[in-house]
Scaffold this motif. Structure first.
Motif, PDB file in Angstrom:
ATOM      1  N   ASP A 320     -11.393  39.751  18.208  1.00 23.49           N
ATOM      2  CA  ASP A 320     -12.118  38.505  17.912  1.00 23.49           C
ATOM      3  C   ASP A 320     -12.896  38.033  19.139  1.00 23.49           C
ATOM      4  O   ASP A 320     -14.037  37.555  19.026  1.00 23.49           O
ATOM      5  CB  ASP A 320     -11.144  37.410  17.463  1.00 23.49           C
ATOM      6  N   ALA A 321     -12.280  38.177  20.313  1.00 25.86           N
ATOM      7  CA  ALA A 321     -12.953  37.785  21.552  1.00 25.86           C
ATOM      8  C   ALA A 321     -14.152  38.690  21.809  1.00 25.86           C
ATOM      9  O   ALA A 321     -15.218  38.224  22.240  1.00 25.86           O
ATOM     10  CB  ALA A 321     -11.968  37.854  22.718  1.00 25.86           C
ATOM     11  N   ILE A 322     -13.989  39.997  21.543  1.00 27.34           N
ATOM     12  CA  ILE A 322     -15.095  40.938  21.733  1.00 27.34           C
ATOM     13  C   ILE A 322     -16.228  40.621  20.762  1.00 27.34           C
ATOM     14  O   ILE A 322     -17.408  40.627  21.141  1.00 27.34           O
ATOM     15  CB  ILE A 322     -14.606  42.392  21.541  1.00 27.34           C
ATOM     16  N   ILE A 331     -22.879  41.303  25.405  1.00 26.93           N
ATOM     17  CA  ILE A 331     -22.425  42.675  25.642  1.00 26.93           C
ATOM     18  C   ILE A 331     -23.090  43.604  24.632  1.00 26.93           C
ATOM     19  O   ILE A 331     -23.579  43.159  23.594  1.00 26.93           O
ATOM     20  CB  ILE A 331     -20.882  42.788  25.546  1.00 26.93           C
ATOM     21  N   SER A 332     -23.096  44.894  24.942  1.00 27.17           N
ATOM     22  CA  SER A 332     -23.756  45.859  24.062  1.00 27.17           C
ATOM     23  C   SER A 332     -22.830  46.258  22.919  1.00 27.17           C
ATOM     24  O   SER A 332     -21.596  46.278  23.077  1.00 27.17           O
ATOM     25  CB  SER A 332     -24.152  47.108  24.850  1.00 27.17           C
ATOM     26  N   PRO A 333     -23.397  46.610  21.750  1.00 29.32           N
ATOM     27  CA  PRO A 333     -22.582  47.066  20.627  1.00 29.32           C
ATOM     28  C   PRO A 333     -21.757  48.304  20.972  1.00 29.32           C
ATOM     29  O   PRO A 333     -20.604  48.426  20.535  1.00 29.32           O
ATOM     30  CB  PRO A 333     -23.612  47.379  19.541  1.00 29.32           C
ATOM     31  N   ASP A 334     -22.342  49.220  21.762  1.00 30.55           N
ATOM     32  CA  ASP A 334     -21.611  50.444  22.123  1.00 30.55           C
ATOM     33  C   ASP A 334     -20.387  50.128  22.974  1.00 30.55           C
ATOM     34  O   ASP A 334     -19.309  50.701  22.770  1.00 30.55           O
ATOM     35  CB  ASP A 334     -22.536  51.406  22.879  1.00 30.55           C
ATOM     36  N   ASP A 335     -20.552  49.210  23.937  1.00 32.03           N
ATOM     37  CA  ASP A 335     -19.432  48.821  24.792  1.00 32.03           C
ATOM     38  C   ASP A 335     -18.358  48.118  23.968  1.00 32.03           C
ATOM     39  O   ASP A 335     -17.159  48.341  24.155  1.00 32.03           O
ATOM     40  CB  ASP A 335     -19.947  47.896  25.895  1.00 32.03           C
ATOM     41  N   ALA A 336     -18.791  47.261  23.053  1.00 34.42           N
ATOM     42  CA  ALA A 336     -17.850  46.555  22.179  1.00 34.42           C
ATOM     43  C   ALA A 336     -17.049  47.555  21.352  1.00 34.42           C
ATOM     44  O   ALA A 336     -15.822  47.449  21.231  1.00 34.42           O
ATOM     45  CB  ALA A 336     -18.605  45.590  21.268  1.00 34.42           C
ATOM     46  N   TYR A 337     -17.750  48.542  20.789  1.00 30.45           N
ATOM     47  CA  TYR A 337     -17.083  49.556  19.956  1.00 30.45           C
ATOM     48  C   TYR A 337     -16.063  50.353  20.778  1.00 30.45           C
ATOM     49  O   TYR A 337     -14.932  50.571  20.338  1.00 30.45           O
ATOM     50  CB  TYR A 337     -18.137  50.501  19.370  1.00 30.45           C
ATOM     51  N   PHE A 346     -16.514  47.329  14.326  1.00 33.83           N
ATOM     52  CA  PHE A 346     -17.718  47.307  15.161  1.00 33.83           C
ATOM     53  C   PHE A 346     -18.672  48.464  14.867  1.00 33.83           C
ATOM     54  O   PHE A 346     -19.782  48.483  15.391  1.00 33.83           O
ATOM     55  CB  PHE A 346     -17.307  47.324  16.641  1.00 33.83           C
ATOM     56  N   ARG A 347     -18.241  49.397  14.019  1.00 30.48           N
ATOM     57  CA  ARG A 347     -19.072  50.555  13.707  1.00 30.48           C
ATOM     58  C   ARG A 347     -20.432  50.165  13.103  1.00 30.48           C
ATOM     59  O   ARG A 347     -21.454  50.780  13.433  1.00 30.48           O
ATOM     60  CB  ARG A 347     -18.305  51.492  12.767  1.00 30.48           C
ATOM     61  N   PRO A 348     -20.520  49.127  12.221  1.00 29.80           N
ATOM     62  CA  PRO A 348     -21.827  48.771  11.650  1.00 29.80           C
ATOM     63  C   PRO A 348     -22.855  48.292  12.676  1.00 29.80           C
ATOM     64  O   PRO A 348     -24.053  48.267  12.383  1.00 29.80           O
ATOM     65  CB  PRO A 348     -21.485  47.638  10.668  1.00 29.80           C
ATOM     66  N   PHE A 349     -22.407  47.931  13.882  1.00 32.76           N
ATOM     67  CA  PHE A 349     -23.332  47.392  14.876  1.00 32.76           C
ATOM     68  C   PHE A 349     -23.999  48.472  15.726  1.00 32.76           C
ATOM     69  O   PHE A 349     -24.923  48.167  16.478  1.00 32.76           O
ATOM     70  CB  PHE A 349     -22.598  46.410  15.802  1.00 32.76           C
ATOM     71  N   ILE A 350     -23.511  49.717  15.649  1.00 33.31           N
ATOM     72  CA  ILE A 350     -24.081  50.755  16.506  1.00 33.31           C
ATOM     73  C   ILE A 350     -24.895  51.742  15.677  1.00 33.31           C
ATOM     74  O   ILE A 350     -24.551  52.057  14.544  1.00 33.31           O
ATOM     75  CB  ILE A 350     -22.988  51.484  17.318  1.00 33.31           C
TER      76      ILE A 350
END
Length: 360
Positions: A320-322, A331-337, A346-350
């Motif tokens: 939730d924090a991420i 932050i970048s979607p890849d880093d979050a994933y 988080f897969r839909p964001f990359i």
């Protein structure tokens, strides 16, 4: 001025968190989480050793030559303190220095949730700050100790290897003890601390069974104890603290830990994409009576559900924090994933989801 100080000046100017000096390679800095080479010649073993020995205490040099590893603190007045680690490797000696800012940032300046500051005013109990190496645990703990130092009238003892953030006594009396210099071990210092009229004890690292046992005991006998573990979530932290004990003792330790634990903060650092710098995502578990009951009954697998329903107490899951940082565009979607626990979220964001054959 030591010859190596020029590298520390460069490190400070560039805003680097770590300096790497290794025989057979050019120097390198860790900038915003990434290793970046310094435009400098390849370091020769004899030259590097002479440079390193110039700043190391004689007793630390002796330990290094006997064991191939040593930790100690180094300070350049007016610049910063550094946590130094010397090690031997295939091409000769090597060293890594972590910069410890001379200014201790408050909870507010670090952008941490308000509940983190409240941990400094707990009357007793065990608070664990966890995460991988380089995730900012020491910085978070320093902010909490600073809050206590400014608002309480107590005795604070820190036990570290080496001493990192230095707290000048304000409303509290603060005593710093360094393993190797002022005490033989974490466990010896912790055992001694119980006879030194402490109110708050900071244990830099809960490394072994004896230290963890003493920390739990201290928390259960009226002291406020802060410590760190290298775990990635609140639930895993509780499990780790129990699993270091022999199976025959785990039921008893589970009960003692349930009585003493007050909070677990699991954090990880991200590189910011909107500005220069980094930001921490925190998982926060507040040990309410219901949470402590889960620990006592060996139902730690239910802790995540308890965190989800405990937002009014300041609890939050790491994912939730991420997600909050991702939605802010920090932050970048890849880093979050990559750093999320539930990667499917988080897969839909990359654009190009990685294919991990181990993620079945």
């Amino acid at each position: 001025m030591a010859r190596i100080d020029a590298f520390f000046k460069l490190m400070n100017d560039q805003g680097a968190s770590d300096l790497h000096l290794v025989s057979g390679q050019p120097p390198a800095l860790r900038l915003r989480g990434d290793i970046e080479r310094v435009k400098y010649k390849i370091l020769d073993n004899d030259e590097l050793k002479a440079m390193l020995y110039e700043i190391a205490p004689e007793d630390k040099i002796k330990v290094f030559e006997e064991t191939g590893d040593v930790d100690f603190g180094y300070e350049i007045p007016g610049l910063a303190r550094y946590r130094a680690n010397f090690f031997m490797q295939k091409n000769g000696c090597g060293a890594v220095f972590r910069e410890i800012p001379s200014t201790i940032l408050t909870v507010e300046k670090l952008g941490l949730p308000p509940v983190i500051a409240k941990l400094a005013n707990l009357p007793r109990g065990l608070v664990l700050v966890t995460g991988p190496t380089g995730s900012g645990k020491s910085t978070t703990l320093a902010a909490i100790i600073d809050e206590a130092n400014r608002t309480r009238k107590d005795h604070i003892i820190t036990i570290e290897d080496p001493i990192e953030f230095v707290h000048a006594s304000q409303k509290c009396i603060v005593n710093h003890r360094e393993v190797g210099n002022h005490t033989r071990s974490f466990s010896a210092a912790l055992r001694g601390a119980l006879r030194e009229d402490p109110d708050i004890i900071l244990v830099g690292e809960l490394r072994d069974l004896e230290t963890i046992s003493l920390a739990i005991e201290a928390a259960s006998t009226g002291h406020l104890v802060f410590g760190t573990l290298h775990t990635s979530s609140a639930a895993k932290t509780v499990d780790r603290a129990i699993e270091v004990f022999p199976a025959a003792q785990q039921a008893q330790i589970r009960s003692t830990l349930a009585d003493g634990i007050r909070a677990v903060v699991a954090q990880t650092l991200f590189k910011r994409i909107d500005i220069k710098g980094r930001v921490a995502a925190l998982e926060i578990l507040i040990a309410t009576p219901a949470v402590r009951n889960l620990v006592r009954e060996n139902k730690t697998y239910q802790i995540n559900s308890m965190i989800q329903t405990g937002k009014k107490y300041g609890m939050r899951l790491l994912d939730d924090a991420i997600m909050e940082l991702l939605e802010k565009g920090w932050i970048s979607p890849d880093d979050a994933y990559n750093k999320a626990n539930d990667k499917s979220r988080f897969r839909p964001f990359i654009k190009n989801p990685p294919s991990d054959f181990t993620d079945v």
